[in-house]
Each structure stands twice: as structure tokens, then as C-alpha cells.
Design a protein around this motif. Structure first.
Motif, mmCIF file in Angstrom:
data_model
loop_
_atom_site.group_PDB
_atom_site.id
_atom_site.type_symbol
_atom_site.label_atom_id
_atom_site.label_comp_id
_atom_site.label_asym_id
_atom_site.label_seq_id
_atom_site.Cartn_x
_atom_site.Cartn_y
_atom_site.Cartn_z
ATOM 1 N N LEU A 31 1.016 -1.168 0.105
ATOM 2 C CA LEU A 31 0.078 0.180 0.233
ATOM 3 C C LEU A 31 0.941 1.231 0.190
ATOM 4 C CD1 LEU A 31 -2.911 -0.792 2.513
ATOM 5 C CD2 LEU A 31 -2.921 -0.859 -0.116
ATOM 6 N N VAL A 32 1.874 1.159 0.740
ATOM 7 C CA VAL A 32 2.779 2.416 0.813
ATOM 8 C C VAL A 32 3.421 2.548 -0.815
ATOM 9 C CG1 VAL A 32 5.001 3.380 1.715
ATOM 10 C CG2 VAL A 32 3.464 2.007 3.147
ATOM 11 N N ALA A 33 4.071 1.610 -1.400
ATOM 12 C CA ALA A 33 4.245 1.567 -2.694
ATOM 13 C C ALA A 33 3.251 2.335 -3.516
ATOM 14 C CB ALA A 33 5.101 0.358 -3.258
ATOM 15 N N ALA A 34 2.162 1.936 -3.513
ATOM 16 C CA ALA A 34 0.991 2.169 -4.433
ATOM 17 C C ALA A 34 0.527 3.492 -4.177
ATOM 18 C CB ALA A 34 -0.107 1.201 -4.336
ATOM 19 N N ARG A 35 0.390 3.994 -3.014
ATOM 20 C CA ARG A 35 0.058 5.304 -2.429
ATOM 21 C C ARG A 35 0.980 6.376 -2.606
ATOM 22 N NH1 ARG A 35 -5.065 4.061 1.774
ATOM 23 N NH2 ARG A 35 -6.007 2.554 0.436
ATOM 24 N N HIS A 36 2.131 6.022 -2.287
ATOM 25 C CA HIS A 36 3.241 6.993 -1.909
ATOM 26 C C HIS A 36 4.386 6.848 -2.875
ATOM 27 C CE1 HIS A 36 0.899 8.157 1.534
ATOM 28 N NE2 HIS A 36 0.846 6.994 1.797
ATOM 29 N N ARG A 37 4.117 6.862 -4.175
ATOM 30 C CA ARG A 37 4.929 6.404 -5.099
ATOM 31 C C ARG A 37 6.378 7.509 -5.306
ATOM 32 N NH1 ARG A 37 0.905 5.844 -10.444
ATOM 33 N NH2 ARG A 37 -0.470 4.546 -9.312
ATOM 34 N N GLN A 38 6.340 8.553 -4.701
ATOM 35 C CA GLN A 38 7.443 9.491 -4.792
ATOM 36 C C GLN A 38 8.190 9.110 -3.548
ATOM 37 O OE1 GLN A 38 4.432 10.159 -3.815
ATOM 38 N NE2 GLN A 38 4.737 11.623 -1.912
ATOM 39 N N ARG A 39 7.881 8.352 -2.683
ATOM 40 C CA ARG A 39 8.755 8.090 -1.411
ATOM 41 C C ARG A 39 9.264 6.522 -1.489
ATOM 42 N NH1 ARG A 39 3.926 10.159 1.004
ATOM 43 N NH2 ARG A 39 4.299 11.967 2.620
ATOM 44 N N ILE A 40 9.018 5.718 -2.378
ATOM 45 C CA ILE A 40 9.330 4.417 -2.642
ATOM 46 C C ILE A 40 10.040 4.197 -4.010
ATOM 47 C CG2 ILE A 40 8.692 1.893 -2.234
ATOM 48 C CD1 ILE A 40 8.462 3.662 0.100
ATOM 49 N N GLY A 41 11.398 3.983 -4.143
ATOM 50 C CA GLY A 41 11.995 3.803 -5.387
ATOM 51 C C GLY A 41 11.887 2.261 -5.686
ATOM 52 N N LYS A 42 11.746 1.448 -4.871
ATOM 53 C CA LYS A 42 11.874 -0.136 -5.208
ATOM 54 C C LYS A 42 11.045 -0.508 -3.957
ATOM 55 C CE LYS A 42 15.908 -0.631 -8.010
ATOM 56 N NZ LYS A 42 16.919 -1.377 -8.540
ATOM 57 N N VAL A 43 10.256 -1.697 -4.357
ATOM 58 C CA VAL A 43 9.403 -2.525 -3.108
ATOM 59 C C VAL A 43 9.838 -3.871 -3.139
ATOM 60 C CG1 VAL A 43 7.169 -2.654 -4.458
ATOM 61 C CG2 VAL A 43 7.300 -2.870 -2.019
ATOM 62 N N ALA A 44 9.960 -4.653 -2.107
ATOM 63 C CA ALA A 44 10.065 -6.163 -2.269
ATOM 64 C C ALA A 44 8.919 -6.560 -1.059
ATOM 65 C CB ALA A 44 11.393 -6.471 -1.689
ATOM 66 N N LEU A 45 8.143 -7.518 -1.574
ATOM 67 C CA LEU A 45 7.279 -8.283 -0.825
ATOM 68 C C LEU A 45 7.756 -9.771 -0.387
ATOM 69 C CD1 LEU A 45 3.976 -7.041 -2.669
ATOM 70 C CD2 LEU A 45 5.137 -5.713 -0.748
ATOM 71 N N ILE A 46 7.867 -9.855 0.839
ATOM 72 C CA ILE A 46 8.199 -11.253 1.329
ATOM 73 C C ILE A 46 7.045 -11.861 2.054
ATOM 74 C CG2 ILE A 46 9.944 -12.490 2.887
ATOM 75 C CD1 ILE A 46 11.866 -9.990 2.157
ATOM 76 N N SER A 47 6.613 -13.006 1.488
ATOM 77 C CA SER A 47 5.554 -14.076 2.375
ATOM 78 C C SER A 47 4.480 -12.871 2.598
ATOM 79 C CB SER A 47 6.168 -14.561 3.363
ATOM 80 O OG SER A 47 7.298 -15.503 3.109
ATOM 81 N N ALA A 48 4.084 -12.120 1.534
ATOM 82 C CA ALA A 48 3.086 -11.018 1.863
ATOM 83 C C ALA A 48 1.673 -11.317 2.038
ATOM 84 C CB ALA A 48 3.419 -9.880 0.769
ATOM 85 N N ALA A 49 1.023 -10.831 3.117
ATOM 86 C CA ALA A 49 -0.397 -11.070 3.252
ATOM 87 C C ALA A 49 -0.998 -9.855 2.401
ATOM 88 C CB ALA A 49 -0.841 -10.714 4.685
ATOM 89 N N GLY A 50 -2.330 -10.365 2.220
ATOM 90 C CA GLY A 50 -3.171 -9.060 1.531
ATOM 91 C C GLY A 50 -3.942 -9.636 0.168
ATOM 92 N N VAL A 51 -3.815 -10.855 -0.112
ATOM 93 C CA VAL A 51 -4.330 -11.457 -1.031
ATOM 94 C C VAL A 51 -5.155 -12.923 -0.658
ATOM 95 C CG1 VAL A 51 -2.761 -10.405 -2.979
ATOM 96 C CG2 VAL A 51 -2.176 -12.666 -1.737
ATOM 97 N N ARG A 52 -6.104 -13.180 -1.535
ATOM 98 C CA ARG A 52 -6.889 -14.606 -1.135
ATOM 99 C C ARG A 52 -6.016 -15.596 -1.738
ATOM 100 N NH1 ARG A 52 -8.872 -18.095 0.701
ATOM 101 N NH2 ARG A 52 -11.048 -18.823 0.972
ATOM 102 N N PHE A 53 -5.173 -16.134 -0.955
ATOM 103 C CA PHE A 53 -4.303 -17.133 -1.419
ATOM 104 C C PHE A 53 -5.179 -18.475 -1.233
ATOM 105 C CE2 PHE A 53 -3.175 -15.887 2.624
ATOM 106 C CZ PHE A 53 -3.316 -16.836 3.759
ATOM 107 N N ALA A 54 -4.465 -19.556 -1.727
ATOM 108 C CA ALA A 54 -5.077 -20.941 -1.534
ATOM 109 C C ALA A 54 -5.291 -21.320 -0.187
ATOM 110 C CB ALA A 54 -4.297 -22.035 -2.296
ATOM 111 N N ASP A 55 -6.573 -21.975 -0.012
ATOM 112 C CA ASP A 55 -6.812 -22.494 1.305
ATOM 113 C C ASP A 55 -5.728 -23.198 1.901
ATOM 114 O OD1 ASP A 55 -9.155 -20.792 1.349
ATOM 115 O OD2 ASP A 55 -10.334 -22.736 0.802
#
Length: 314
Positions: A148-172
Motif C-alpha cells: 500500500l505504501v508503494a501504491a499510494r506514496h510512489r514518490q517515497r518508494i524507489g523499489k518495493v520487495a514483498l516477502i511472504s506478503a499478506a493481502g491476497v486471497r491465497f489458496a486455502d
């Protein structure tokens, strides 16, 4: 010799008294040892209405990138210390306890979901890296926040890495179904549930931390006190209307990106990697064998190699 023996005995007695008065002292001392071993210092800063505690380290080169690391649900800045060691002196590091967690301030009148924490992280970055975009890493809950920070505050974030990230509907899986059913599968109330918690987040038995008594008792007591807070946060990030917002807004992430998962992750199923990758076609991906949810602790060398490749100038 007699005087020396009495001095040693007195020191031991004082140490026992200190631990009895503050059982969590042993945990804090171990965290301090790990921080020093990683070459990190401790700092505090006020941002977004909270006092933040964070670990930091300067890079070997003054013009090196600033790397900010966000921990996950029930985690803390200490989760990143093995990766900090593996990265060496390549980057300026800022590793906070997110508001509400670890040594950072928790307020009874505010929410600590993805959306609220993303706004606070943007303020933290403004406070410690003003006018200088950072490279942002997020693990688990921290991965959803980082998205969300990368999507909403683009000028602050040069690159973004998601590690085992929550926030999507993964397989049960068992963890996800328990969350959707209203439970907190991370809850710790006694020695058995502490073992179950560690067995869930770690796949590699060698990397799993050993927590002897009385440190284990102190940790259990803290987690029991935090049960209400954990439930409230999990309601926001696991079951509310905003629980899938990181995945929904991932398509607005246009910065260079990295997705890292442990193949044996029993918390955020690795199917989540493909979901984020579909929304972020520019992302590099790394699936690490023999690792569970705490991949950056279980195989910090592999994660460091992926981070260095991602962070390198293109």
C-alpha cells in the motif's frame, strides 16, 4: 580469592533478582546481543502520532540506498537481524517496530490495519529519509503494508520487495481457514501453543529459535497480555473489507519489485506469490526451497542474494 568468590556470588544473586523482577529482561538482552552482532544501533523517532523504536545502520558508502524493513503480524524488528547481517554494509538500514508492536508506542484509540499503518510508514520515511526515496521491504503483514505504501506514496518508494506478503486471497490452508473462521492461529497462551506457533512459522528446524525458561515464560506472558490487541489487528488484516486491499492496489505499483516466498510457507501459501506477480508483471520472483514463513530468518543468504540483485541499479 574469598573476596572474588563473594563478588561472583553477589553478581549471580543480583542477576537472579533482576530476572525475577523483570522476566522479559532475558529476551531484551538476547535481542540486544543480536542487534550488536548485526552492527545495528537503536533509535527512536516521533512520527504519525507515535513514538517509534527502530534499529539502524549506516552503509559503507554515503550514497548507498536506504533500505526500510517492515515486520509481520506478532513480529518485531528483530526478525530482520539475520538478513541485516547477510546484507553486510551495502545499504543504510532502517528497521522499525511498527506502531503497536515491539517497543513502539501502542495507543488504545487508534486502528492498526493495513491502511492505517501504511500512512504511518509514509510518515516514518518522511521523518528519517526526507526527500530521499527508499527501498522498502515488507514481510507478511508488513508486506501488505509495504504494497500500500508503494501504491499510494510512489514518490517515497524507489523499489518495493514483498516477502511472504499478506493481502491476497491465497489458496486455502489451515492457517487461512482458521483466520476466516474468526480464530487467531498465532495465539500463544502456554508452552504448547508457543511450540505450535514456532512450528507453524518455521519449516527449517535448525533455524527455529530455542527459547529456554524463564525467557519462554516471559514471552508467553507478554503474548497473553497482547491477545486482545492481536485479535483486533487480525480482524482488520484478515477479515475486514480492507484485508485484501494490498492485493487490489498492487496493480498501482509501478516501481521495480521483488517477490520472495518460502516454498513450504504454511501461513501465507506460496500461491500468493503468483497473485501478486499477476498484478505486478515487472516483479522479480524468488521461491526459496526448504523454508517456511520466516524465510528471511531460515535462509538469510538466499534472501540477501535476491535483495542485492533487485536493489542493484538497472
Amino acid at each position: 580469592m574469598v573476596v572474588l568468590a563473594w563478588a561472583v556470588a553477589l553478581s549471580a544473586l543480583l542477576a537472579v533478582i533482576a530476572v525475577l523482577r523483570d522476566p522479559f529482561l532475558l529476551v531484551r538482552l538476547e535481542f540486544a546481543r543480536q542487534r550488536r552482532a548485526a552492527g545495528l544501533a537503536h533509535g527512536t523517532v516521533d512520527a504519525a502520532g507515535h513514538r517509534w523504536a527502530y534499529a539502524w545502520r549506516h552503509a559503507e558508502a554515503a550514497d548507498a540506498p536506504v533500505l526500510v524493513m517492515l515486520h509481520g503480524f506478532t513480529g518485531s524488528k528483530e526478525n530482520w537481524y539475520p538478513l541485516a547481517r547477510a546484507l553486510g554494509g551495502r545499504y543504510h538500514l532502517l528497521i522499525p517496530d511498527l506502531p503497536g508492536w515491539g517497543d513502539s508506542q501502542r495507543r488504545p484509540d487508534v486502528a492498526y490495519g493495513f491502511v492505517e499503518q501504511a500512512a504511518r510508514v509514509a510518515a516514518f520515511i518522511d521523518a528519517l529519509s526526507p526527500g530521499r526515496p527508499v527501498l522498502l521491504l515488507g514481510h507478511s503483514m508488513g508486506g501488505g503494508i509495504a504494497a500500500l505504501v508503494a501504491a499510494r506514496h510512489r514518490q517515497r518508494i524507489g523499489k518495493v520487495a514483498l516477502i511472504s506478503a499478506a493481502g491476497v486471497r491465497f489458496a486455502d490452508n489451515a492457517f487461512g481457514l482458521a483466520v476466516l473462521a474468526g480464530d487467531n492461529p498465532f495465539a500463544v497462551q502456554d508452552a504448547a501453543s508457543l511450540r505450535r506457533y514456532l512450528d507453524t512459522v518455521f519449516f527449517d528446524a535448525v533455524a527455529k529459535p530455542w527459547i529456554p525458561w524463564p525467557a519462554s515464560a516471559a514471552l508467553i506472558a507478554r503474548r497473553r497480555r497482547d491477545a486482545g490487541f492481536e485479535h483486533a489487528v487480525l480482524e482488520l488484516i484478515g477479515r475486514s473489507a480492507d484485508s485484501l486491499r494490498p492485493g487490489l492496489e498492487a496493480a498501482d505499483i509501478h516501481q521495480p519489485a521483488l517477490l520472495v516466498w518460502g516454498r513450504q510457507d504454511a501461513v501465507i501459501d506460496p500461491s500468493a506469490l503468483a497473485l501478486y506477480a499477476a498484478a505486478m508483471p515487472q516483479a522479480q520472483t524468488c521461491l526459496v526451497e526448504g523454508c517456511g514463513h520466516m524465510v528471511m530468518m531460515e535462509n538469510p543468504a538466499a534472501v540477501a542474494a535476491a535483495v542485492v540483485k533487485w536493489a542493484s541499479p538497472t
